[in-house]
Design a protein around this motif. Sequence first.
Motif, PDB file in Angstrom:
ATOM      1  N   VAL A  29       0.848  -1.199   0.000  1.00  0.00           N
ATOM      2  CA  VAL A  29       0.000   0.000   0.000  1.00  0.00           C
ATOM      3  C   VAL A  29       0.887   1.254   0.000  1.00  0.00           C
ATOM      4  N   GLU A  30       1.962   1.203   0.762  1.00  0.00           N
ATOM      5  CA  GLU A  30       2.846   2.364   0.848  1.00  0.00           C
ATOM      6  C   GLU A  30       3.430   2.708  -0.538  1.00  0.00           C
ATOM      7  N   GLU A  31       3.869   1.680  -1.260  1.00  0.00           N
ATOM      8  CA  GLU A  31       4.426   1.928  -2.603  1.00  0.00           C
ATOM      9  C   GLU A  31       3.366   2.527  -3.524  1.00  0.00           C
ATOM     10  N   LEU A  32       2.156   1.987  -3.401  1.00  0.00           N
ATOM     11  CA  LEU A  32       1.067   2.497  -4.231  1.00  0.00           C
ATOM     12  C   LEU A  32       0.812   3.973  -3.924  1.00  0.00           C
ATOM     13  N   LEU A  33       0.751   4.299  -2.626  1.00  0.00           N
ATOM     14  CA  LEU A  33       0.416   5.676  -2.251  1.00  0.00           C
ATOM     15  C   LEU A  33       1.494   6.653  -2.707  1.00  0.00           C
ATOM     16  N   ARG A  34       2.741   6.194  -2.665  1.00  0.00           N
ATOM     17  CA  ARG A  34       3.830   7.055  -3.152  1.00  0.00           C
ATOM     18  C   ARG A  34       3.667   7.310  -4.652  1.00  0.00           C
ATOM     19  N   ALA A  35       3.318   6.252  -5.393  1.00  0.00           N
ATOM     20  CA  ALA A  35       3.114   6.408  -6.851  1.00  0.00           C
ATOM     21  C   ALA A  35       1.942   7.349  -7.115  1.00  0.00           C
ATOM     22  N   ALA A  36       0.877   7.207  -6.330  1.00  0.00           N
ATOM     23  CA  ALA A  36      -0.309   8.055  -6.524  1.00  0.00           C
ATOM     24  C   ALA A  36       0.034   9.516  -6.249  1.00  0.00           C
ATOM     25  N   GLU A  37       0.810   9.742  -5.199  1.00  0.00           N
ATOM     26  CA  GLU A  37       1.222  11.113  -4.876  1.00  0.00           C
ATOM     27  C   GLU A  37       2.003  11.719  -6.037  1.00  0.00           C
ATOM     28  N   ALA A  38       2.928  10.924  -6.587  1.00  0.00           N
ATOM     29  CA  ALA A  38       3.768  11.413  -7.690  1.00  0.00           C
ATOM     30  C   ALA A  38       2.906  11.751  -8.904  1.00  0.00           C
ATOM     31  N   VAL A  39       1.926  10.912  -9.203  1.00  0.00           N
ATOM     32  CA  VAL A  39       1.052  11.171 -10.352  1.00  0.00           C
ATOM     33  C   VAL A  39       0.219  12.437 -10.103  1.00  0.00           C
TER      34      VAL A  39
END
Length: 283
Positions: free
Chosen positions: A15-25
Motif C-alpha cells: 500500500v505504501e508503494e502504491l500511495l507514493r506512486a499516486a502522490e507522484a502522479v
Amino acid sequence: MGQKMSRRFVAGTTVEELLRAAEAVNKLGARVSVDNLGENVTSRDEALHSRDLYHQLLDEIDKRKLDANVSLKLTHMGLDVDEKLARDIVSELLEHAVSIKNFIRIDMEGSPYTQRTLDFTRELHRKPGCAGYVGTVLQSYMRRTEEDAKSLCSEGIRIRLCKGAYKEPPEIAFQPKPEVDANYVKVAKYLIKSGTFHGLATHDERIIQEIKDWARKENVSPSAFEFQMLYGIRRDLQEALVKEGWGMRVYIPFGTEWYPYLMRRLAERPANVFFIAKNILRG
Ligand code: FDA
C-alpha cells in the motif's frame, strides 16, 4: 523475472508503494484510480482480505488528501464464491466511499460477468444516497455496448469506456480493430454529450486526437469528461494532455497478484516483451 517485468506497469506490492506512486502522479497534475490486483478469488477469506485492503485504501486516500478513487473487480470481492458475499462487500465499500465523498469504479471483466456487473452497478447506484458514487466500465469491442451506454446514461451512471482486454467470440464482440475503434469513437461522443461525467480510457493517439478536435468544435468544456490511461503506458501522452488542460486520470495497479494483469498488457502489445526484456538485461 516476472516481478521485474511487472514493475513497468505495477506500482509495487505494498500500500505504501502504491500511495507514493499516486502522490507522484497527482503532483504531475493527473488524478488517480487505484487498483489492488486480484481477480477470481476462490474463497471467502480471500474476498474478505480484499475487502479490508480496499477499506484501508479509502482511508489512506482520505487521510493523505489524494486526488484518487478506487477501482475493483467483482470477482476479487468473491463473486464466484458467493454472490451475496460480493454484494455485501461492495455495498459496505460504497457506504465507506460515500461517507468520505469518494467514488468506486467497478471494472469490467470477461463476458460471463458483463450482465452481472451492470446489474450490480445499477442496484448499488439506486441505493439511497449512493447515486453518483459508483460507476462501471463498458468495452467498445462488445456489440451490446452502445445500448448499455444509453441505458446507463439514462440513470446518470458514470462510465469508463475502454476497448476491452479479454478474448471474446465474434457473436458478441467486434473482432477487427477498425470496428472496435469506430465503436469507441461513436460511444465516446455519445457519452460526452450525455451530461454525466465519464472517463475515456485509451492510449490510442489517433482516437484521442479525434475526440479533442471534436470536443473543441462542439464547444465541450474540457471539464465535462476525462481521459484515462494505465500506469506506465504512454507517460508522454499523459503529461501532454495535462499540459493542454484536459482531465487525466491514471489507473495505478499494485499488489502481489500482478500476473494476469501483466499478461493482458503484454498480449495487447507484444513489443512490450522485447522492450522489457532489453531493460532487464541492461540491469
Ligand atoms: P490499442 O490497444 O489499440 O492501443 C493503442 C496504442 O496505445 C498502441 O499503439 C500503443 O501505442 C499504446 N498501447 C496500448 N496498450 C499498450 C500496452 N500494453 N503497452 C504499451 N503501449 C500500449 N479493459 C477491460 O476489459 N476492463 C476494464 O475494466 C479496463 N479498465 C481499464 C482502465 C483504464 C484506465 C485503461 C486505460 C484501460 C482499461 N482496460 C480495461 C484495458 C483496455 O480495454 C485495453 O485493453 C487497453 O487500454 C489497450 O487499448 P487502447 O485503448 O490503449 O488501444
